[in-house]
Design an enzyme around this catalytic site. Structure first.
Site, mmCIF file in Angstrom:
data_model
loop_
_atom_site.group_PDB
_atom_site.id
_atom_site.type_symbol
_atom_site.label_atom_id
_atom_site.label_comp_id
_atom_site.label_asym_id
_atom_site.label_seq_id
_atom_site.Cartn_x
_atom_site.Cartn_y
_atom_site.Cartn_z
ATOM 1 N N CYS A 132 24.375 -79.678 38.739
ATOM 2 C CA CYS A 132 24.353 -80.311 40.062
ATOM 3 C C CYS A 132 25.663 -80.078 40.808
ATOM 4 C CB CYS A 132 24.082 -81.808 39.913
ATOM 5 S SG CYS A 132 24.028 -82.685 41.481
ATOM 6 N N CYS A 135 26.793 -82.967 42.987
ATOM 7 C CA CYS A 135 27.404 -84.064 42.213
ATOM 8 C C CYS A 135 28.828 -83.708 41.780
ATOM 9 C CB CYS A 135 26.618 -84.354 40.939
ATOM 10 S SG CYS A 135 24.845 -84.402 41.119
ATOM 11 N N ASP A 136 29.025 -82.508 41.273
ATOM 12 C CA ASP A 136 30.266 -82.191 40.552
ATOM 13 C C ASP A 136 31.163 -81.173 41.249
ATOM 14 O OD1 ASP A 136 29.387 -83.869 38.514
ATOM 15 O OD2 ASP A 136 28.340 -82.258 37.469
#
Ligand code: NAP
Length: 305
Positions: A132, A135-136
């Protein structure tokens, strides 16, 4: 036959738990079935930066812990039971322990990113291997990362990662991308992106975090090393549709087709979150789906008494 509940929600990720909050707050007797950990895929994410209302970063686990407590507050019952079978027309949900008859069902079983299945991937997941970028990605400011895959997701996320990373490789197994032309062109025009063609990752190496990958050129069989800080795997996702695939309308990739009310082709059966065909798979969109499905389900139950 257990007839205690008005609505059964299958899956306790953001979509399912959000639906539970709305359904139980709306006065429905609500049960959520979860075979694994409450929280779904997001609990694997260290920092959730983009869920509105949380100015400070929170872990995916903490976000879901709060959501779950909110659902508890309104009386949702969570059951750690795996659903084995659903009879959609009759609204029957069977687990190994019991058979439940409800009035509406919300499917929230999510999806799983496809894995590369190479040595080092499992060990370094969350330590440089991610599924992701949204997300990261921000954790890789000034670093060197690679995206694996050549589809729309891979190329879009590669472009997204250029906001943070110094260098973004796209590692693709063929000599042309699958992604639509317009985003391909954007990627080719971006100085930070370099495509490594005809190549697959054979092994991911690193002690604590990702350090290096062994690449194999599939045309020449030559093996080479590539030093990396992070690897983002975008080789497609698999919707968890096993329970419903025989009767719910899906697209060719297996994602459930709903209308704007999150209703499937079967009256009283809704689907939310990553399981559903959509353009953005995030906590915020799953939560929104859950809210809509619960709201419409409540009206549907009232009208079909
Ligand atoms: P996808 O289109 O299935 O692409 C997966 C990519 O990963 C392909 O390039 C494939 O290579 C590669 N791949 C698959 N297995 C691999 C493996 N084991 N090792 C290395 N590479 C592997 O998946 P997606 O990009 O996640 O997209 C899923 C769906 O969502 C698509 O229909 C896509 O169009 C849609 N989508 C749309 C948008 C948008 O419209 N903005 C954004 C994202 C996704 P090959 O090309 O060789 O098969």
């Amino acid at each position: 036959m257990n007839k205690e509940f008005d609505i059964a929600i299958i899956g306790a990720g953001p979509g399912g738990v959000s639906a539970a909050i709305y359904a139980s707050r709306g006065g429905l007797k609500t049960v959520v079935f979860e075979k694994g950990l409450i929280g779904g895929q997001i609990v694997l994410t260290a920092d959730v930066e983009n869920y509105p209302g949380f100015e400070e970063n929170m872990s995916g686990f903490d976000v879901m812990d709060k959501m779950r407590k909110q659902a508890d507050k309104f009386g949702t019952i969570f059951k750690a039971e795996e659903v084995k079978e659903i009879e959609p027309e009759k609204k029957i949900v069977k687990t190994a322990n019991e058979t439940y008859e409800v009035k509406a069902i919300i499917m929230a079983t999510g999806a799983n990113p496809r894995k590369l299945n190479v040595v080092g991937e499992a060990k370094l997941t969350g330590r440089g291997v991610s599924y992701c970028a949204t997300c990261d990605g921000a954790l890789y400011r000034g670093k060197t990362v690679a995206i694996v895959g050549g589809g729309d997701s891979a190329v879009e996320e590669a472009l997204f990662l250029t906001k943070f990373a110094e260098k973004v490789y796209i590692i693709h197994r063929r000599d042309e991308l699958r992604a639509v032309k317009i985003i391909q062109e954007r990627a080719f025009a971006n100085e930070k992106i370099e495509v490594i063609w005809d190549s697959v990752i054979e092994e991911i190496e690193g002690e604590q975090f990702v350090e290096n990958v062994k690449l194999k050129n599939v045309k020449t069989n030559a093996i080479s090393d590539l030093k990396l800080d992070g690897i983002f795997v975008y080789v497609g996702i698999n919707p968890n549709n096993a329970l419903i695939k025989d009767f719910i309308e899906m697209d060719e990739a297996g994602f459930v087709i709903t209308n704007a009310e999150m209703l499937t082709n079967i009256a009283g059966v809704f689907a939310v979150g990553d399981l559903v065909q959509k353009v953005l798979r995030q906590v915020v969109t799953a939560a929104a789906d859950g809210a809509i499905a619960a709201f419409v389900a409540e009206k549907w139950i009232e009208e079909n008494k």
